[in-house]
Design an enzyme around this catalytic site. Sequence first.
Site, short mmCIF file in Angstrom:
data_model
loop_
_atom_site.label_atom_id
_atom_site.label_comp_id
_atom_site.label_asym_id
_atom_site.label_seq_id
_atom_site.Cartn_x
_atom_site.Cartn_y
_atom_site.Cartn_z
N PRO A 61 0.78 -1.18 0.06
CA PRO A 61 0.07 0.27 0.03
C PRO A 61 0.75 1.28 -0.17
O PRO A 61 1.87 1.37 0.75
CB PRO A 61 -0.74 -0.05 1.39
CG PRO A 61 0.13 -1.13 2.28
CD PRO A 61 0.89 -1.91 1.22
N ARG A 79 -2.52 15.98 -9.21
CA ARG A 79 -3.40 15.03 -9.13
C ARG A 79 -4.83 15.49 -10.00
O ARG A 79 -5.41 14.83 -10.72
CB ARG A 79 -3.60 14.28 -7.81
CG ARG A 79 -2.40 13.42 -7.10
CD ARG A 79 -2.71 12.84 -6.15
NE ARG A 79 -3.56 11.55 -6.25
CZ ARG A 79 -4.69 11.27 -5.97
NH1 ARG A 79 -5.53 12.38 -5.47
NH2 ARG A 79 -5.35 10.31 -6.12
N CYS A 121 1.45 29.41 -15.68
CA CYS A 121 0.62 29.59 -16.89
C CYS A 121 0.61 28.41 -17.59
O CYS A 121 0.83 27.97 -18.71
CB CYS A 121 1.76 30.42 -17.80
SG CYS A 121 2.05 32.06 -16.94
C1 LIG Z 1 2.15 2.33 -7.10
C2 LIG Z 1 2.43 1.08 -6.70
C3 LIG Z 1 1.80 0.56 -5.53
C4 LIG Z 1 1.05 1.44 -4.60
O1 LIG Z 1 -0.18 1.96 -4.98
P1 LIG Z 1 -1.41 2.79 -4.02
O2 LIG Z 1 -2.53 2.93 -4.85
O3 LIG Z 1 -0.62 3.98 -3.59
O4 LIG Z 1 -1.63 1.80 -2.94
C5 LIG Z 1 1.95 -0.72 -5.03
N1 LIG Z 1 2.40 -1.44 -5.86
C6 LIG Z 1 3.16 -1.25 -7.04
C7 LIG Z 1 3.94 -2.25 -7.96
C8 LIG Z 1 3.01 0.08 -7.49
O5 LIG Z 1 3.50 0.43 -8.49
#
Ligand SMILES: *Cc1c(COP(=O)(O)O)cnc(C)c1O
Length: 404
Positions: free
Chosen positions: A264, A302, A332
């Site tokens: 995560p 984002r 800009c």
């Molecule tokens: C980005 C990524 C995550 C984390 O994703 P979240 O949405 O931030 O939890 C986990 N594993 C891999 C391989 C990723 O590229």
Amino acid sequence: MSSSLTAEQLRSIAVEYGTPVYIYHANKITEQYEKLKKAFAPSSSRVFYACKALTNINILRHVRSIGCDVDCSSVNEVHMTLKAGFEPQRVLYTSNGIAFSEIEEAVALGVNVNIDSLSNLEKFGAKYGHSYPVGIRLRPNIMAGGHLKISTGHAQSKFGIPIEQIDEILALVSRYNIFINGLHVHTGSEIKDVEVFMKVADIFFELAAHFPELQFLDMGGGFKVPYKENEEGTDIGLLGEKVTAFIGRMRSAYNRDFQAWFEPGKFLVSECGYLVTQVNVLKQSAGTLFAGVNSGFNHLIRPMFYEAYHRIENISNPAGEKKHYTVTGNICETDTFAWDRELSEVREGDLLAFYNAGAYGYEMASNYNARYRPAQVLVKDGRTYLAGRRDTMEDLLRNQVEVL
Ligand SMILES: *Cc1c(COP(=O)(O)O)cnc(C)c1O
């Protein structure tokens, strides 16, 4: 006890350190990690923080100190996590689309590696044979996640080895006697539906028969956290129950122990972070009242990149009359943070706080328009630290070579 910082705390930090400023609350990360520890049995699971969400070294050290392991997306992140004190066996490098030399570098550092292409798997086999265990990143052809740009497991995605190429994988594993110790799937980000993880579990259950040395089943990250008020995140308790049952099923079917791994990012650090900005100008035009702040997608991309929603609060006038504003930045380009958003009455000079700014906020910031990236402030156990200083003109010019 909630680990959210209050509007008053955010305001006083912004006044002390200036704006725009990113503020991170370490205790919130601990709180999120505790939820995972409670949900997943420690003997049969491991949590790796996907550090691409936020790599400030103090965040890495905090994550390490609470017992959480770490997942990296580049070999440079691997170096950073080692510098932050992680032992190599606590580091996982889940690569995608990388040169084989990065895998060699990761192996030399002694970290765990997941490989995501047949060509790198073949090179790996030719060089290491059975001498170094490795995981395989698969593409399960499952569509999931909050936005197409953050979906990584579907049938048009570049991530992972397409699962229909399992015969090619097995041929390479057998030709080079590769030590496959893990299978990996990361279907995307903001996955609320626990069943997505269970579909992945079913795939692992079948495939495990081909890999007698398998130890871990890595389900990736992507747990959803609430961004809007009254929004629900992934039910971690339910996921924990189902994963524990899945590992039990694996044990009965294969007569040995397996671990479920998770990666995560957002779940651990999204809610710990805030971006506090100041309103430069109010501009009324037909039907739209713009609140222009001293930031832009150079600091928080984002909303423009993923149509992401970030809750915004006027922390200078929380009790003010509610009105509608389109919140924009000062670069800009079109850099709208929120369209027609209800906020407490905004006056020039007011401070606006953006919530859920811990993950993919500062980490995706740039110096576009020769603007400085914000300062970063860490709050831990009620104490406040400068964890990253605001850029200076020197920083902007540091890598430039004056040749004329
Ligand atoms: C980005 C990524 C995550 C984390 O994703 P979240 O949405 O931030 O939890 C986990 N594993 C891999 C391989 C990723 O590229």
